[in-house]
Design a protein around this motif. Structure first.
Motif, PDB file in Angstrom:
ATOM      1  N   GLU A  90       0.823  -1.206   0.000  1.00 40.18           N
ATOM      2  CA  GLU A  90       0.000   0.000   0.000  1.00 40.18           C
ATOM      3  C   GLU A  90       0.859   1.260   0.000  1.00 40.18           C
ATOM      4  OE1 GLU A  90      -2.599  -0.445   3.318  1.00 40.18           O
ATOM      5  OE2 GLU A  90      -3.958  -1.820   2.275  1.00 40.18           O
ATOM      6  N   ALA A  91       2.048   1.190   0.617  1.00 45.75           N
ATOM      7  CA  ALA A  91       2.968   2.334   0.573  1.00 45.75           C
ATOM      8  C   ALA A  91       3.428   2.605  -0.856  1.00 45.75           C
ATOM      9  CB  ALA A  91       4.166   2.088   1.483  1.00 45.75           C
ATOM     10  N   HIS A  92       3.432   1.564  -1.704  1.00 43.86           N
ATOM     11  CA  HIS A  92       3.761   1.720  -3.126  1.00 43.86           C
ATOM     12  C   HIS A  92       2.531   2.083  -3.961  1.00 43.86           C
ATOM     13  CE1 HIS A  92       7.481  -0.451  -2.045  1.00 43.86           C
ATOM     14  NE2 HIS A  92       7.976   0.008  -3.170  1.00 43.86           N
ATOM     15  N   ARG A  93       1.403   2.323  -3.287  1.00 40.30           N
ATOM     16  CA  ARG A  93       0.129   2.586  -3.970  1.00 40.30           C
ATOM     17  C   ARG A  93      -0.291   1.401  -4.828  1.00 40.30           C
ATOM     18  NH1 ARG A  93       0.583   9.003  -5.809  1.00 40.30           N
ATOM     19  NH2 ARG A  93       1.027   9.795  -3.709  1.00 40.30           N
ATOM     20  N   GLY A  94       0.031   0.217  -4.310  1.00 43.83           N
ATOM     21  CA  GLY A  94      -0.347  -1.007  -5.008  1.00 43.83           C
ATOM     22  C   GLY A  94      -1.436  -1.751  -4.255  1.00 43.83           C
ATOM     23  N   GLU A  95      -1.700  -2.967  -4.671  1.00 44.70           N
ATOM     24  CA  GLU A  95      -2.739  -3.790  -4.062  1.00 44.70           C
ATOM     25  C   GLU A  95      -2.211  -5.207  -3.885  1.00 44.70           C
ATOM     26  OE1 GLU A  95      -6.009  -3.679  -6.726  1.00 44.70           O
ATOM     27  OE2 GLU A  95      -6.540  -1.589  -6.315  1.00 44.70           O
ATOM     28  N   VAL A  96      -2.648  -5.859  -2.819  1.00 43.24           N
ATOM     29  CA  VAL A  96      -2.330  -7.260  -2.593  1.00 43.24           C
ATOM     30  C   VAL A  96      -3.623  -7.979  -2.260  1.00 43.24           C
ATOM     31  CG1 VAL A  96      -1.783  -6.826  -0.156  1.00 43.24           C
ATOM     32  CG2 VAL A  96      -0.937  -8.899  -1.277  1.00 43.24           C
ATOM     33  N   SER A  97      -3.768  -9.176  -2.810  1.00 39.72           N
ATOM     34  CA  SER A  97      -4.997  -9.949  -2.593  1.00 39.72           C
ATOM     35  C   SER A  97      -4.633 -11.420  -2.486  1.00 39.72           C
ATOM     36  CB  SER A  97      -5.995  -9.726  -3.735  1.00 39.72           C
ATOM     37  OG  SER A  97      -5.433 -10.122  -4.980  1.00 39.72           O
ATOM     38  N   VAL A  98      -5.560 -12.205  -1.981  1.00 43.09           N
ATOM     39  CA  VAL A  98      -5.362 -13.644  -1.836  1.00 43.09           C
ATOM     40  C   VAL A  98      -6.652 -14.348  -2.204  1.00 43.09           C
ATOM     41  CG1 VAL A  98      -5.984 -13.550   0.620  1.00 43.09           C
ATOM     42  CG2 VAL A  98      -4.673 -15.488  -0.245  1.00 43.09           C
ATOM     43  N   ALA A  99      -6.515 -15.493  -2.829  1.00 42.10           N
ATOM     44  CA  ALA A  99      -7.681 -16.289  -3.224  1.00 42.10           C
ATOM     45  C   ALA A  99      -7.282 -17.754  -3.230  1.00 42.10           C
ATOM     46  CB  ALA A  99      -8.187 -15.869  -4.609  1.00 42.10           C
ATOM     47  N   ASN A 100      -8.252 -18.594  -2.972  1.00 39.57           N
ATOM     48  CA  ASN A 100      -8.018 -20.033  -3.029  1.00 39.57           C
ATOM     49  C   ASN A 100      -8.003 -20.498  -4.485  1.00 39.57           C
ATOM     50  OD1 ASN A 100      -7.796 -20.772  -0.271  1.00 39.57           O
ATOM     51  ND2 ASN A 100     -10.003 -20.546  -0.029  1.00 39.57           N
ATOM     52  N   VAL A 101      -7.096 -21.421  -4.773  1.00 33.08           N
ATOM     53  CA  VAL A 101      -7.020 -22.055  -6.086  1.00 33.08           C
ATOM     54  C   VAL A 101      -6.977 -23.562  -5.862  1.00 33.08           C
ATOM     55  CG1 VAL A 101      -5.878 -20.093  -7.185  1.00 33.08           C
ATOM     56  CG2 VAL A 101      -4.501 -21.874  -6.110  1.00 33.08           C
ATOM     57  N   THR A 102      -6.884 -24.308  -6.932  1.00 32.84           N
ATOM     58  CA  THR A 102      -6.831 -25.761  -6.813  1.00 32.84           C
ATOM     59  C   THR A 102      -5.617 -26.187  -5.990  1.00 32.84           C
ATOM     60  OG1 THR A 102      -7.861 -25.944  -8.987  1.00 32.84           O
ATOM     61  CG2 THR A 102      -6.815 -27.921  -8.094  1.00 32.84           C
ATOM     62  N   HIS A 103      -5.854 -26.911  -4.919  1.00 36.82           N
ATOM     63  CA  HIS A 103      -4.822 -27.476  -4.039  1.00 36.82           C
ATOM     64  C   HIS A 103      -4.082 -26.436  -3.202  1.00 36.82           C
ATOM     65  CE1 HIS A 103      -5.645 -31.152  -6.103  1.00 36.82           C
ATOM     66  NE2 HIS A 103      -5.063 -30.776  -7.239  1.00 36.82           N
ATOM     67  N   GLY A 104      -4.465 -25.181  -3.252  1.00 41.90           N
ATOM     68  CA  GLY A 104      -3.726 -24.203  -2.462  1.00 41.90           C
ATOM     69  C   GLY A 104      -4.325 -22.818  -2.537  1.00 41.90           C
ATOM     70  N   CYS A 105      -3.461 -21.814  -2.445  1.00 39.94           N
ATOM     71  CA  CYS A 105      -3.926 -20.432  -2.526  1.00 39.94           C
ATOM     72  C   CYS A 105      -2.930 -19.604  -3.327  1.00 39.94           C
ATOM     73  CB  CYS A 105      -4.114 -19.829  -1.127  1.00 39.94           C
ATOM     74  SG  CYS A 105      -2.616 -19.804  -0.128  1.00 39.94           S
TER      75      CYS A 105
ATOM     76  N   PHE B 245      -1.401 -15.610  -3.823  1.00 40.19           N
ATOM     77  CA  PHE B 245      -1.244 -14.218  -3.410  1.00 40.19           C
ATOM     78  C   PHE B 245      -0.817 -13.414  -4.636  1.00 40.19           C
ATOM     79  CE2 PHE B 245      -0.837 -16.578   0.480  1.00 40.19           C
ATOM     80  CZ  PHE B 245      -1.368 -15.752   1.459  1.00 40.19           C
ATOM     81  N   THR B 246      -1.525 -12.325  -4.903  1.00 38.93           N
ATOM     82  CA  THR B 246      -1.237 -11.498  -6.077  1.00 38.93           C
ATOM     83  C   THR B 246      -0.930 -10.071  -5.631  1.00 38.93           C
ATOM     84  OG1 THR B 246      -2.731 -12.835  -7.429  1.00 38.93           O
ATOM     85  CG2 THR B 246      -2.078 -10.686  -8.307  1.00 38.93           C
ATOM     86  N   VAL B 247       0.173  -9.535  -6.122  1.00 41.78           N
ATOM     87  CA  VAL B 247       0.588  -8.164  -5.810  1.00 41.78           C
ATOM     88  C   VAL B 247       0.613  -7.358  -7.092  1.00 41.78           C
ATOM     89  CG1 VAL B 247       2.460  -6.705  -4.945  1.00 41.78           C
ATOM     90  CG2 VAL B 247       1.941  -8.864  -3.801  1.00 41.78           C
ATOM     91  N   ARG B 248      -0.008  -6.180  -7.059  1.00 43.05           N
ATOM     92  CA  ARG B 248      -0.005  -5.263  -8.206  1.00 43.05           C
ATOM     93  C   ARG B 248       0.704  -3.981  -7.798  1.00 43.05           C
ATOM     94  NH1 ARG B 248      -3.591  -5.883 -12.316  1.00 43.05           N
ATOM     95  NH2 ARG B 248      -3.890  -3.600 -12.416  1.00 43.05           N
ATOM     96  N   ILE B 249       1.670  -3.566  -8.629  1.00 37.48           N
ATOM     97  CA  ILE B 249       2.470  -2.359  -8.378  1.00 37.48           C
ATOM     98  C   ILE B 249       2.383  -1.473  -9.619  1.00 37.48           C
ATOM     99  CG2 ILE B 249       4.778  -1.471  -7.867  1.00 37.48           C
ATOM    100  CD1 ILE B 249       3.635  -2.998  -5.566  1.00 37.48           C
ATOM    101  N   PRO B 250       2.259  -0.148  -9.430  1.00 35.49           N
ATOM    102  CA  PRO B 250       2.212   0.745 -10.598  1.00 35.49           C
ATOM    103  C   PRO B 250       3.399   0.539 -11.522  1.00 35.49           C
ATOM    104  CG  PRO B 250       1.623   1.950  -8.615  1.00 35.49           C
ATOM    105  CD  PRO B 250       2.082   0.596  -8.165  1.00 35.49           C
ATOM    106  N   ALA B 251       3.120   0.450 -12.814  1.00 32.80           N
ATOM    107  CA  ALA B 251       4.171   0.250 -13.803  1.00 32.80           C
ATOM    108  C   ALA B 251       4.917   1.540 -14.068  1.00 32.80           C
ATOM    109  CB  ALA B 251       3.576  -0.300 -15.103  1.00 32.80           C
ATOM    110  N   ALA B 252       6.159   1.409 -14.484  1.00 26.91           N
ATOM    111  CA  ALA B 252       6.960   2.596 -14.838  1.00 26.91           C
ATOM    112  C   ALA B 252       6.508   3.112 -16.181  1.00 26.91           C
ATOM    113  CB  ALA B 252       8.440   2.217 -14.885  1.00 26.91           C
TER     114      ALA B 252
END
Length: 337
Positions: free
Chosen positions: A311-326, A328-335
């Motif tokens: 969040e300090a990078h003005r990005g987002e982090v999320s988590v979701a369940n997938v097959t056999h596990g989970c 984590f996805t991080v999005r950071i503003p592109a240059a």
């Protein structure tokens, strides 16, 4: 004097004819919004005043022109009063909602602080007790053979490293929460950041017999601080490795999406309970024991630090369940090019 008393009684009768039913209506507005209450009070007040003035004016037998002028003045004043009242009511409602949300956030923060103190107290007490027992055994000469002495020294060092890591996590989290985090933002190759961290944590994965796979792809250039982004990747990878059973797989993927770059860490931990997903990034939250095996270092701060740094990078982090596990996805503003 008699005329004044009569005028007062007529005004009182006209006003009460509106005010009494209006009061009953206001009683039925209990539980409604502040705007509804303010609007209701103003409407009853304006109508009561209008009824009192009109009833008195009719009794005074004023001419039709003067009565029309009086009604126009009352209508304009009533509309202005109601408009201002409704506007103020909306502001009061917004402020009341903001205050309620602020109180809720403060309660949540206070609960988080209590949980953090409890977790940290437990995590510090355990290594301290072990270190004290081993130190006393060495001091009292209860351990004499060189192999056992060396083992005790190694275990004391490991516990010291564990405590140092916990203190470092606490320091980082305090900087994030206090707004004292200062990022050195520059254009970074997300591929380089991820590959360096993957190489650093590979021995941890090997020791647990977990396959660590970094999928090659169109890794973008993002705007971020190398030190903090490396910590985000490291925390997510260590969390995934510690949660994945032996012979499992942790996969790192990445790419670009519009004005943001992203990377994802997918494990085979078996998934996370749906009730735990919204709380996974909370301070000191560890969830099910299956995701925090005995002996796992840390105070449940790694994912909270991830969220704060992202969040300090003005990005987002999320988590979701997938097959056999989970995942984590991080999005950071592109240059920008």
């Amino acid at each position: 004097m008699r005329d004044l008393i009569l005028v007062g009684l007529l005004a009182l009768a006209g006003s009460l004819a509106v005010a009494i039913p209006g009061a009953l209506v206001l009683r039925r507005l209990r539980g409604r919004s502040v705007t509804a209450h303010v609007g209701g009070v103003l409407a009853v007040t304006v109508l009561a005043v209008t009824a009192g003035v009109v009833s008195t004016s009719l009794a005074m037998f004023i001419n039709e022109h003067d009565l029309t002028v009086l009604l126009v003045v009352l209508a304009v004043a009533g509309v202005v009063s109601l408009s201002v009242g409704l506007w103020l009511g909306r502001r009061l409602t917004a402020e009341a909602m903001w205050a309620a949300e602020a109180r809720e956030r403060e309660r949540a923060l206070e609960a988080g602080r209590r949980d953090l103190v409890a977790w940290v107290s437990h995590d510090l007490r355990t290594p301290l007790a072990g270190m004290r027992a081993m130190a006393e055994a060495l001091e009292d000469g209860m351990v004499a053979d060189a192999g056992t002495v060396a083992d005790f020294h190694r275990r004391i060092r490991v516990e010291c490293d564990r405590m140092a890591a916990l203190v470092e996590d606490l320091f980082e989290l305090s900087r994030i929460n206090a707004g004292a985090l200062r990022l050195t933002i520059e254009s970074l190759s997300l591929r380089d950041v991820v590959s360096d961290v993957v190489a650093a944590v590979a021995p941890v994965a090997d020791a647990k017999r977990v396959r660590l796979v970094a999928v090659d792809g169109a890794w973008p250039v993002v705007r971020g601080s190398e030190k903090e982004l490396s910590r985000v990747v490291a925390n997510l990878l260590r969390n995934a490795i510690s949660s994945t059973p032996a012979d499992g797989t942790v996969t790192v993927t990445g790419g670009g999406d519009g004005d943001a770059g992203w990377f994802a860490v997918t494990d085979t931990c078996g998934g996370i309970a749906d009730d735990d997903l919204p709380r996974l990034f909370d301070v000191a939250f560890r969830g099910e024991s299956a995701r925090t095996p005995a002996g796992t270092p840390g105070g449940g701060l790694g994912l909270a630090i991830v969220r704060g740094l992202v969040e300090a990078h003005r990005g987002e982090v999320s988590v979701a369940n997938v097959t056999h596990g989970c995942r984590f996805t991080v999005r950071i503003p592109a240059a920008t090019v």
